[in-house]
Scaffold this motif. Structure first.
Motif, PDB file in Angstrom:
ATOM      1  N   LEU A 198       0.826  -1.199   0.000  1.00  0.00           N
ATOM      2  CA  LEU A 198       0.000   0.000   0.000  1.00  0.00           C
ATOM      3  C   LEU A 198       0.863   1.252   0.000  1.00  0.00           C
ATOM      4  N   GLY A 199       0.403   2.271  -0.718  1.00  0.00           N
ATOM      5  CA  GLY A 199       1.057   3.568  -0.717  1.00  0.00           C
ATOM      6  C   GLY A 199       0.134   4.616  -0.150  1.00  0.00           C
ATOM      7  N   GLY A 200       0.539   5.248   0.939  1.00  0.00           N
ATOM      8  CA  GLY A 200      -0.300   6.269   1.574  1.00  0.00           C
ATOM      9  C   GLY A 200       0.490   7.494   1.963  1.00  0.00           C
ATOM     10  N   GLY A 201       1.408   7.913   1.093  1.00  0.00           N
ATOM     11  CA  GLY A 201       2.244   9.070   1.408  1.00  0.00           C
ATOM     12  C   GLY A 201       3.500   8.652   2.143  1.00  0.00           C
ATOM     13  N   CYS A 202       3.846   9.371   3.177  1.00  0.00           N
ATOM     14  CA  CYS A 202       5.058   9.109   3.951  1.00  0.00           C
ATOM     15  C   CYS A 202       5.078   7.698   4.513  1.00  0.00           C
ATOM     16  N   PHE A 203       6.076   6.907   4.123  1.00  0.00           N
ATOM     17  CA  PHE A 203       6.076   5.527   4.617  1.00  0.00           C
ATOM     18  C   PHE A 203       6.497   5.416   6.069  1.00  0.00           C
ATOM     19  N   TRP A 204       7.146   6.436   6.623  1.00  0.00           N
ATOM     20  CA  TRP A 204       7.462   6.402   8.050  1.00  0.00           C
ATOM     21  C   TRP A 204       6.171   6.299   8.880  1.00  0.00           C
ATOM     22  N   CYS A 205       5.206   7.140   8.543  1.00  0.00           N
ATOM     23  CA  CYS A 205       3.957   7.183   9.311  1.00  0.00           C
ATOM     24  C   CYS A 205       3.142   5.910   9.128  1.00  0.00           C
ATOM     25  N   VAL A 206       2.990   5.489   7.876  1.00  0.00           N
ATOM     26  CA  VAL A 206       2.148   4.326   7.606  1.00  0.00           C
ATOM     27  C   VAL A 206       2.758   3.069   8.223  1.00  0.00           C
ATOM     28  N   GLU A 207       4.072   2.925   8.139  1.00  0.00           N
ATOM     29  CA  GLU A 207       4.741   1.777   8.748  1.00  0.00           C
ATOM     30  C   GLU A 207       4.510   1.753  10.248  1.00  0.00           C
ATOM     31  N   ALA A 208       4.650   2.915  10.900  1.00  0.00           N
ATOM     32  CA  ALA A 208       4.496   2.989  12.357  1.00  0.00           C
ATOM     33  C   ALA A 208       3.103   2.561  12.787  1.00  0.00           C
ATOM     34  N   VAL A 209       2.097   2.900  11.987  1.00  0.00           N
ATOM     35  CA  VAL A 209       0.718   2.519  12.312  1.00  0.00           C
ATOM     36  C   VAL A 209       0.535   1.016  12.216  1.00  0.00           C
ATOM     37  N   TYR A 210       0.903   0.434  11.080  1.00  0.00           N
ATOM     38  CA  TYR A 210       0.653  -0.994  10.876  1.00  0.00           C
ATOM     39  C   TYR A 210       1.482  -1.875  11.799  1.00  0.00           C
TER      40      TYR A 210
END
Length: 369
Positions: A198-210
């Motif tokens: 999945l691509g949702g902008g900044c991967f730092w933020c999305v990775e931290a969530v998942y």
């Protein structure tokens, strides 16, 4: 589950992610994707196997085509990653460690100890053939180099300052290792794992969530959807590679499912802004779902259609693209939040997003160990 997704958008405001401000270029380490015994999926690497112990004789010219640039630098050119980067050096999770280049089994977690050196450290190897040694007199030092017994990849060095019962310290580069948590191999549930990119902008933020969602085994930052093989972060940032910042999510479908993965996805980013998330602008920040099969494609299409009809009034711009290849991002992007919690960006941008995520999905968070 789909109805609950739609209801979520009626009851809760969306979480809009801000700009990454990503300009770390000089770190050189990595953490690894979580994989499965005997079924580790590395289709780009025809030599990778967790069961074949036959000695490999592959020229570096061939390895260079297969391995990521940072793994190639360590495995084939004996480079060394920075100490105290990534989480593997201090991890005490039970499981098995494999050679990231060829899949050879190297260590079990009960042979590991947390060393003050800042690299993953072990006091004993899995078997006498798994690792080989040779003198290393580079940089004016006398050391013993440790190499994979199957593919001769550089792993690290062996020292005589480890704990009992061996007194040895196998000081390994984390990028040279793939790790599989114990439950995935011992309980025979490897067939329950699925991946989605999945691509949702900044991967730092999305990775931290998942990383905090129960059922997610790993969330790895990387790139997909472009025309350049193994693109660098700097190249992707130009917007000329066609690649997007993405997260490869590996999840246990007995604990979560694609519907919930999508539910989190459409909650933690804005799917209505074209090629933009917050102050991050460019096609590399586009909202995108990269499908690897028709089931994922149809599930994404169906959900977007329903969200457009009931929530977003036809404004969703999320692309649905076939996954040609996923390229793991440079090591300093992996686990960025975990490794940089005191940085202003992490405190001011990522932490508030995590707090909102934890509030909405409080019943679905991983239990703290």
């Amino acid at each position: 589950m789909k109805k609950s997704i739609i209801n979520l958008f009626f009851l809760l405001p969306m979480f809009i992610l801000s700009a990454c401000g990503q300009n770390n270029k000089n770190q050189n380490t990595t953490t690894n994707t979580t994989t499965m015994e005997n079924v580790i999926s590395k289709p780009e690497n025809p030599y990778y196997s967790n069961t074949d112990t036959k000695k490999l004789n592959v020229p570096n010219s061939e390895w260079k085509k297969i391995l990521s640039p940072d793994l190639y630098a360590v495995a084939r050119e004996a480079d060394t990653e920075r100490a105290f980067t990534g989480t593997m050096w201090k991890s005490e999770t039970k499981g098995t460690y494999y050679c990231a280049a060829c899949g050879n089994k190297l260590f079990k977690s009960d042979q590991k100890f947390v060393s003050s050196c800042g690299w993953p450290s072990f006091f004993e190897q899995e078997n006498k053939e798994s690792i080989t040694f040779k003198p290393d007199n580079s940089y004016g030092m006398r050391r013993t180099e440790a190499n994979c017994g199957r593919c001769d990849a550089h792993l690290g060095h062996l020292f005589d300052d480890g704990p009992e019962p061996t007194g040895k310290r196998y000081c390994m580069n984390a990028i040279s290792l793939d790790f599989v948590p114990e439950g995935l191999t011992s309980t025979g549930n490897t067939g329950n794992l699925e991946t989605i990119v999945l691509g949702g902008g900044c991967f730092w933020c999305v990775e931290a969530v998942y990383e905090n969602l129960d059922g997610v085994v790993s969330a790895v930052s990387g790139y997909a959807g472009g025309t350049v093989e193994n693109p660098s972060y700097e190249a992707v940032c130009t917007g000329r590679t066609g690649a997007a910042e993405v997260i490869e999510i590996t999840y246990d479908k007995t604990k979560t499912n694609l519907d919930e993965i999508f539910q989190v996805f459409f909650t933690v980013h804005d799917p209505t802004t074209l090629n933009r998330q917050g102050a991050d602008v460019g096609t590399q920040y586009r909202s995108a779902i990269f499908y690897k099969n028709e089931n994922e494609k149809k599930a994404a299409e169906s959900l977007i259609k329903e969200l457009n009809e009931k929530v977003f009034s036809g404004k969703i711009v999320t692309t649905i693209e076939p996954l040609e290849k996923f390229y793991k991002a440079e090591s300093y992007h992996q686990g960025y939040y975990q490794n940089n919690k005191n940085q202003p960006y992490c405190q001011m941008v990522i932490q508030p997003k995590l707090e909102k995520f934890e509030k909405v999905f409080k019943e679905r968070l991983k239990k703290k160990q």
